[in-house]
Design an enzyme around this catalytic site. Sequence first.
Site, PDB file in Angstrom:
ATOM      1  N   ARG A  97       0.548  14.594  13.243  1.00 32.50           N
ATOM      2  CA  ARG A  97       0.854  14.341  12.147  1.00 32.50           C
ATOM      3  C   ARG A  97       1.466  15.488  11.564  1.00 32.50           C
ATOM      4  O   ARG A  97       0.661  15.573  10.451  1.00 32.50           O
ATOM      5  CB  ARG A  97       1.148  13.126  11.865  1.00 32.50           C
ATOM      6  CG  ARG A  97       0.419  11.842  11.843  1.00 32.50           C
ATOM      7  CD  ARG A  97      -0.496  10.910  11.263  1.00 32.50           C
ATOM      8  NE  ARG A  97       0.423   9.709  10.035  1.00 32.50           N
ATOM      9  CZ  ARG A  97      -0.011   9.310   9.678  1.00 32.50           C
ATOM     10  NH1 ARG A  97      -0.932   8.751   9.300  1.00 32.50           N
ATOM     11  NH2 ARG A  97       0.702   8.763   8.387  1.00 32.50           N
ATOM     12  N   LYS A 153       0.189  -1.119  -0.064  1.00 26.17           N
ATOM     13  CA  LYS A 153      -0.038   0.203  -0.064  1.00 26.17           C
ATOM     14  C   LYS A 153       1.052   1.108  -0.333  1.00 26.17           C
ATOM     15  O   LYS A 153       0.377   2.035  -0.622  1.00 26.17           O
ATOM     16  CB  LYS A 153      -1.129  -0.082   1.204  1.00 26.17           C
ATOM     17  CG  LYS A 153      -2.001   1.424   1.578  1.00 26.17           C
ATOM     18  CD  LYS A 153      -2.621   1.600   2.872  1.00 26.17           C
ATOM     19  CE  LYS A 153      -1.581   1.164   4.279  1.00 26.17           C
ATOM     20  NZ  LYS A 153      -1.432   2.749   4.728  1.00 26.17           N
ATOM     21  N   ASN A 154       1.943   1.494   1.153  1.00 25.04           N
ATOM     22  CA  ASN A 154       2.234   2.486   1.064  1.00 25.04           C
ATOM     23  C   ASN A 154       3.958   2.661   0.277  1.00 25.04           C
ATOM     24  O   ASN A 154       3.736   4.187   0.249  1.00 25.04           O
ATOM     25  CB  ASN A 154       3.433   1.961   2.334  1.00 25.04           C
ATOM     26  CG  ASN A 154       1.852   2.682   3.765  1.00 25.04           C
ATOM     27  OD1 ASN A 154       0.798   3.076   3.521  1.00 25.04           O
ATOM     28  ND2 ASN A 154       2.811   2.204   4.334  1.00 25.04           N
ATOM     29  N   ASP A 191       5.042   0.812  12.220  1.00 25.87           N
ATOM     30  CA  ASP A 191       3.008  -0.225  11.801  1.00 25.87           C
ATOM     31  C   ASP A 191       3.369  -1.486  12.164  1.00 25.87           C
ATOM     32  O   ASP A 191       2.495  -2.096  11.584  1.00 25.87           O
ATOM     33  CB  ASP A 191       3.852   0.167   9.693  1.00 25.87           C
ATOM     34  CG  ASP A 191       3.315   1.438   9.678  1.00 25.87           C
ATOM     35  OD1 ASP A 191       2.678   2.236  10.854  1.00 25.87           O
ATOM     36  OD2 ASP A 191       3.609   1.751   8.473  1.00 25.87           O
ATOM     37  N   CYS A 210      -5.432  13.043  13.513  1.00 21.83           N
ATOM     38  CA  CYS A 210      -5.364  11.674  13.479  1.00 21.83           C
ATOM     39  C   CYS A 210      -5.381  10.806  14.148  1.00 21.83           C
ATOM     40  O   CYS A 210      -4.963  11.576  15.514  1.00 21.83           O
ATOM     41  CB  CYS A 210      -3.728  11.742  12.378  1.00 21.83           C
ATOM     42  SG  CYS A 210      -3.556  10.053  12.044  1.00 21.83           S
ATOM     43  N   ARG A 246      -8.893  -0.592   4.901  1.00 23.31           N
ATOM     44  CA  ARG A 246      -7.796   0.154   4.450  1.00 23.31           C
ATOM     45  C   ARG A 246      -6.177  -0.047   3.880  1.00 23.31           C
ATOM     46  O   ARG A 246      -5.883   0.349   3.640  1.00 23.31           O
ATOM     47  CB  ARG A 246      -7.151   1.368   5.333  1.00 23.31           C
ATOM     48  CG  ARG A 246      -8.791   1.650   5.732  1.00 23.31           C
ATOM     49  CD  ARG A 246      -8.298   3.531   6.969  1.00 23.31           C
ATOM     50  NE  ARG A 246      -7.512   4.479   6.075  1.00 23.31           N
ATOM     51  CZ  ARG A 246      -6.548   5.034   6.412  1.00 23.31           C
ATOM     52  NH1 ARG A 246      -6.754   5.811   8.211  1.00 23.31           N
ATOM     53  NH2 ARG A 246      -5.562   5.788   6.255  1.00 23.31           N
ATOM     54  N   LEU A 304       7.481  19.555   7.167  1.00 21.54           N
ATOM     55  CA  LEU A 304       8.428  18.946   6.937  1.00 21.54           C
ATOM     56  C   LEU A 304       8.434  18.719   4.889  1.00 21.54           C
ATOM     57  O   LEU A 304       8.824  19.034   3.808  1.00 21.54           O
ATOM     58  CB  LEU A 304       9.156  17.203   6.963  1.00 21.54           C
ATOM     59  CG  LEU A 304      10.031  17.284   7.965  1.00 21.54           C
ATOM     60  CD1 LEU A 304       9.464  16.193   8.691  1.00 21.54           C
ATOM     61  CD2 LEU A 304      11.405  18.854   8.314  1.00 21.54           C
TER      62      LEU A 304
END
Length: 420
Positions: free
Chosen positions: A121, A22-23, A307, A116, A399, A125
């Site tokens: 978050r 996913k990421n 994660d 979140c 998700r 940056l």
Amino acid sequence: MDKLVIEGGSRLTGTVEISGAKNAALPIIAASLLTPDQSVIDNVPALSDILTMIKILRGLGVKLQMEQGRLSIWPAKFTGFSALYRLVSTMRASICVLGPLVAKKGIARVSLPGGCVIGPRPIDLHLKGLAGLGAKIKIDHGYVVARAKRLRGKRIYLGGAFGSSVLATANVMMAATLASGTTIIENAACEPEVVDLANFLVKMGAKIKGQQTHTIEIEGVKKLHGAKYRIINDRIEAGTYILAAAITKGEVVIKGACIGHLGALVDQLRGAGATIKNTADTIYVQGTNKLHPTQMATLPFPGFPTDLQAQMMALLSVADGISVITEKIYPERFMHISELNRMGARIMKEGPSAIICGVAKLSGAPVMASDLRASAALVLAGLVAGGRTEIARVYHLDRGYDQMEQKLSRLGAKIWREKE
Ligand code: EPU
């Protein structure tokens, strides 16, 4: 709304196949905006976060088609530059369209993601990096508006209070591919998903060196072309099944998992007593009857991934002794503690750490999923708990986990979905 029901106590055995990451997929889909040509991405997982990204690109006027893990993207005629709050608020990773849009269109308007459940978050940056490349940035009615005629390469230090940032590195790297001159990102993230994005950009014609290190150099080019690319498999999904095997004292082969992406987890599990072996793309896990406790911290790659923190906590909640997990990426990412405790775990939060007193047995209970990885932790706890666990708000799991209950059922778990 659906809920997951688990009848605990089955020992998992067999083989499970890992889906695309996913990421990695999310920023790679956003990167396709950098060219007018068609791109074809393979191994895209069927997840609701991917669907959200597809909706964002459709909202910009991009044509996309998803068919059996292959996503074809035609950005030739897109004229939009706004990502709306309605979608961005459901998925923070939407922020990664900011860099490609300002680089390609000269303007981007992306909703600020907002709060979140895993803690603050910020996106400072991302903004610092793009401003460093010459974008004019304004916050306007809850939106980031970034403008630039053509971005200019620069040396940019991209570190914050919690170290490097995965998606800020992705955003600045994508934007820098079309800037004039050379960009050097110092303190860049080097997670495998950032490397995968860089590899996709190189296939599009970008000139990038140093991905996989903390200093990435990007020499800007005038244009990029479309590319065909297969994204890497999901190391967090693989890690979750490794932990599912360990917590049920099972024996599972994880197919399509790269041990080089999971070194910190494997090290921890071997220390806890599990047997782990690997080939080039499989990992074999055999659980142990007596799990040793541990002390560990989450860190940027190659450290232990945040994660997998919640899932590791589920495992340690049935270890033989006291463990400590310190969360160094998101110090507030502990919503799963109270739900695990409802299942009989004994876990205390102490600042950015959790102290886990291992118990002999968990007991099934109705629990509530608070976010994606917390949901996975509750599933793992449910697999080993006595009796029935019902996990509400299972949309969090959808998700990020492709067909989780089907994959677990094939390994022998008693798990199914019901309407709430
Ligand atoms: N941070 C800042 N300022 C910024 C950006 C980040 O201070 O502008 C801080 C964050 O608050 C955090 C740390 O830097 O303390 C690292 O956050 P990072 O930016 O790396 O997170 P991200 O890029 O927004 C990605 C993953 C997350 C994963 C983190 C950390 C995607 C789509 N998301 O988020 O994945 O937890 O990196 O590895 O790639 C998940 O999949 O469940 C998930 C939350």
